[in-house]
Motif scaffolding. Sequence first.
Motif, PDB file in Angstrom:
ATOM      1  N   ARG A 183      -6.005  -2.645  -8.344  1.00  0.00           N
ATOM      2  CA  ARG A 183      -5.391  -2.181  -7.090  1.00  0.00           C
ATOM      3  C   ARG A 183      -4.550  -3.274  -6.456  1.00  0.00           C
ATOM      4  O   ARG A 183      -3.469  -3.026  -5.938  1.00  0.00           O
ATOM      5  CB  ARG A 183      -6.474  -1.733  -6.113  1.00  0.00           C
ATOM      6  N   ALA A 240      -0.574  -3.157  -5.765  1.00  0.00           N
ATOM      7  CA  ALA A 240       0.010  -3.413  -4.446  1.00  0.00           C
ATOM      8  C   ALA A 240       1.083  -4.488  -4.531  1.00  0.00           C
ATOM      9  O   ALA A 240       2.142  -4.371  -3.900  1.00  0.00           O
ATOM     10  CB  ALA A 240      -1.086  -3.831  -3.463  1.00  0.00           C
ATOM     11  N   ASP A 297       5.042  -3.950  -3.684  1.00  0.00           N
ATOM     12  CA  ASP A 297       5.751  -4.804  -2.736  1.00  0.00           C
ATOM     13  C   ASP A 297       6.975  -5.445  -3.389  1.00  0.00           C
ATOM     14  O   ASP A 297       8.046  -5.510  -2.798  1.00  0.00           O
ATOM     15  CB  ASP A 297       4.802  -5.887  -2.209  1.00  0.00           C
TER      16      ASP A 297
END
Length: 147
Positions: free
Chosen positions: A75, A79, A83
């Motif tokens: 995870r 992320a 980004d």
Amino acid sequence: MTKILNVTRNDDGQFEITDQRGTVVEGPFDTNASAWSALDRIDHETMPGRPRSNKKVLWGKPEKPAKRNGKKAGRRQAAKDEDRMKVNAAKAPGWVRSVAAAKFDPAGERKFRDYKLGTFGAASEVKRIDPGTYLAEKAASAGKDKR
């Protein structure tokens, strides 16, 4: 002393590896390519230095084995990737962003285009004009122009 080896063709049409004196070192081979590959193999055997490794060459990041907290790390990596994509998208030139917007949100692109241009042709609403009213208005405006 360095041995000079060469690939020659014998009377039977096969290829052999010979030294400077013409004596056969290895062979016969059916093809020229197989004779040269054998010559390379002999050459590498006599070559001083570090032996070559049979390990595969890894290009880019090597795959790491999964850890116990793989779900949490996955995870976190997702992320970070998200980004990074947003940062790269912000840096993209305007024409790239407009193409990407049209590709990923065709309904939004269509709505923007319709708002910007309006609708023309068969899709536009037809204004109903009564011929009698139109001629009366035209006569009235022509009468005003004469005065």
